[in-house]
Design a protein around this motif. Structure first.
Motif, short mmCIF file in Angstrom:
data_model
loop_
_atom_site.label_atom_id
_atom_site.label_comp_id
_atom_site.label_asym_id
_atom_site.label_seq_id
_atom_site.Cartn_x
_atom_site.Cartn_y
_atom_site.Cartn_z
N GLN A 104 -17.76 -1.54 0.12
CA GLN A 104 -17.29 -0.51 1.22
C GLN A 104 -17.44 0.52 1.72
O GLN A 104 -17.72 1.60 1.99
CB GLN A 104 -15.84 -1.10 0.89
CG GLN A 104 -14.41 -2.91 0.39
CD GLN A 104 -14.98 -3.70 1.91
OE1 GLN A 104 -15.52 -3.03 3.14
NE2 GLN A 104 -15.77 -4.21 1.36
N GLN A 105 -18.35 0.70 0.03
CA GLN A 105 -18.65 1.80 0.21
C GLN A 105 -17.43 3.25 0.17
O GLN A 105 -18.42 4.25 1.20
CB GLN A 105 -20.05 2.50 0.87
CG GLN A 105 -21.20 1.03 0.38
CD GLN A 105 -22.36 1.35 1.71
OE1 GLN A 105 -22.07 1.92 2.57
NE2 GLN A 105 -23.47 1.40 0.97
N VAL A 106 -16.73 3.42 -0.81
CA VAL A 106 -15.61 4.20 0.25
C VAL A 106 -16.36 5.43 -1.04
O VAL A 106 -16.85 5.28 -2.32
CB VAL A 106 -14.24 4.03 -0.25
CG1 VAL A 106 -13.58 2.55 0.13
CG2 VAL A 106 -14.14 3.63 -2.27
N PRO A 107 -15.96 6.38 -0.77
CA PRO A 107 -16.89 7.70 -1.51
C PRO A 107 -15.57 7.94 -2.71
O PRO A 107 -16.25 8.32 -4.14
CB PRO A 107 -16.16 9.51 -0.69
CG PRO A 107 -15.16 8.44 0.64
CD PRO A 107 -15.35 6.78 0.54
N ILE A 108 -14.27 8.07 -3.16
CA ILE A 108 -13.63 7.41 -4.11
C ILE A 108 -12.74 6.50 -4.52
O ILE A 108 -11.98 6.37 -3.13
CB ILE A 108 -12.81 8.99 -3.88
CG1 ILE A 108 -13.93 10.46 -4.22
CG2 ILE A 108 -11.80 9.49 -4.96
CD1 ILE A 108 -12.67 11.75 -3.05
N LEU A 109 -12.39 6.00 -5.63
CA LEU A 109 -11.55 4.70 -5.58
C LEU A 109 -11.03 5.68 -7.16
O LEU A 109 -11.74 6.42 -7.89
CB LEU A 109 -12.41 3.53 -5.99
CG LEU A 109 -11.70 2.42 -6.83
CD1 LEU A 109 -10.75 2.08 -5.52
CD2 LEU A 109 -12.00 1.35 -6.97
N ILE A 110 -9.33 5.74 -6.93
CA ILE A 110 -8.22 6.07 -8.43
C ILE A 110 -8.02 4.85 -9.02
O ILE A 110 -7.45 3.17 -8.13
CB ILE A 110 -7.35 6.18 -7.33
CG1 ILE A 110 -7.04 7.87 -6.52
CG2 ILE A 110 -6.45 6.66 -8.69
CD1 ILE A 110 -7.94 8.52 -6.67
N LEU A 111 -8.18 4.41 -9.60
CA LEU A 111 -8.13 3.91 -10.80
C LEU A 111 -6.66 3.98 -11.53
O LEU A 111 -6.28 4.91 -12.13
CB LEU A 111 -8.79 3.45 -11.93
CG LEU A 111 -9.94 2.48 -11.37
CD1 LEU A 111 -10.75 2.48 -12.95
CD2 LEU A 111 -9.89 1.24 -10.77
N ASP A 112 -5.56 3.30 -11.23
CA ASP A 112 -4.00 3.40 -11.83
C ASP A 112 -4.17 3.13 -12.54
O ASP A 112 -3.34 1.27 -12.93
CB ASP A 112 -2.79 3.48 -10.61
CG ASP A 112 -1.52 3.99 -11.07
OD1 ASP A 112 -1.42 4.18 -12.84
OD2 ASP A 112 -0.39 3.32 -10.41
N VAL A 113 -3.79 3.42 -13.92
CA VAL A 113 -4.04 2.84 -14.88
C VAL A 113 -3.34 3.36 -16.28
O VAL A 113 -3.14 4.01 -16.51
CB VAL A 113 -5.60 2.56 -15.78
CG1 VAL A 113 -5.00 1.33 -17.30
CG2 VAL A 113 -6.22 1.90 -15.20
N PRO A 114 -1.88 2.67 -16.10
CA PRO A 114 -0.47 3.33 -17.50
C PRO A 114 -1.51 4.11 -19.25
O PRO A 114 -1.00 4.35 -19.65
CB PRO A 114 0.63 2.78 -17.63
CG PRO A 114 0.21 2.03 -15.62
CD PRO A 114 -0.61 1.80 -15.24
N LEU A 115 -1.85 2.31 -18.79
CA LEU A 115 -2.35 2.27 -20.66
C LEU A 115 -4.14 2.98 -20.13
O LEU A 115 -5.17 1.86 -21.41
CB LEU A 115 -2.09 0.83 -21.26
CG LEU A 115 -1.19 0.71 -21.52
CD1 LEU A 115 -0.80 -0.46 -22.15
CD2 LEU A 115 0.13 2.06 -22.45
N LEU A 116 -4.49 4.04 -19.66
CA LEU A 116 -5.76 4.01 -19.56
C LEU A 116 -6.69 3.81 -20.55
O LEU A 116 -7.71 3.67 -21.45
CB LEU A 116 -6.72 5.01 -18.50
CG LEU A 116 -7.90 5.69 -18.10
CD1 LEU A 116 -7.85 5.91 -17.00
CD2 LEU A 116 -8.35 6.53 -19.18
#
Length: 206
Positions: A104-116
């Protein structure tokens, strides 16, 4: 696409920050949502959990998370066994969702990961920036007990199952201090969003 990892300790307010980022229009891939999706009734992952931990953790075809939590959060071996089942399924689903947003070519994507950090997401070289939401230990404990209706020992077991907050903060690019009031949190998140947008605007890797 600027890939940003969002994490924190249990009951530090990470989900609140995630919601604020979503409200600001940033797309979110939420590992907790993915973790629920991969154990929906009829999935292979749910069947594997049933085989590993017995039918008592399943109620009418649905995973009883509280019962499973009581088993795994008081026993590191059982927790490791659950993670061996869950993590490959979660990782595959997360990768699919990241690829979708990349297309989708979004400029920013947030990965919400508790156990990153616990799952080594930061070591695969794909995450550009890391946000850690933190609070003091006493506040974290009380929030968790109240939110999940846990005893003191149950809450402490869940907190101890994660990497200590100070170790996460040490690896963060951004730290959101959720020890203060809502106004302070809002100001911190607003400043964070502006900074991420500025970096994304100068990012030529899309």
């Amino acid at each position: 696409m600027l890939l940003v990892g969002l994490t924190g300790g249990i009951a530090t307010g990470k989900s609140t920050v995630s919601g604020m980022l979503r409200d600001a229009g940033l797309p979110i891939v939420d590992a907790d949502v993915v973790a629920r999706e991969v154990v929906e009734p009829g999935t292979t992952t749910l069947e594997k959990i049933k085989l590993a931990f017995g039918p008592s953790v399943i109620d009418n075809g649905v995973l009883n998370r509280r019962r499973l939590g009581d088993i795994v959060f008081s026993n590191r071996q059982e927790l490791a066994r659950l993670n061996d089942i869950m993590q490959p399924a979660i990782s595959r689903a997360m990768a699919d969702k990241i690829n979708f947003w990349r297309m989708q070519q979004v400029p920013i994507l947030i990965l919400d990961v508790p156990l990153l950090f616990e799952r080594n997401y930061e070591k695969d070289g794909k995450i550009d920036k890391i946000i850690v939401v933190t609070t003091d230990e006493a506040t974290q404990l009380e929030r968790l007990k109240l939110r999940n209706q846990l005893s003191d020992s149950q809450a402490r077991n869940r907190i101890r199952s994660q990497l200590p907050l100070k170790d996460k903060v040490a690896q963060a690019d951004y730290v959101i201090d959720n020890n203060q009031d809502q106004k302070s949190l809002t100001q911190q998140v607003a400043a964070l969003i502006e900074n991420l947008k500025e970096i994304a605007a100068n990012d030529n890797t899309n």
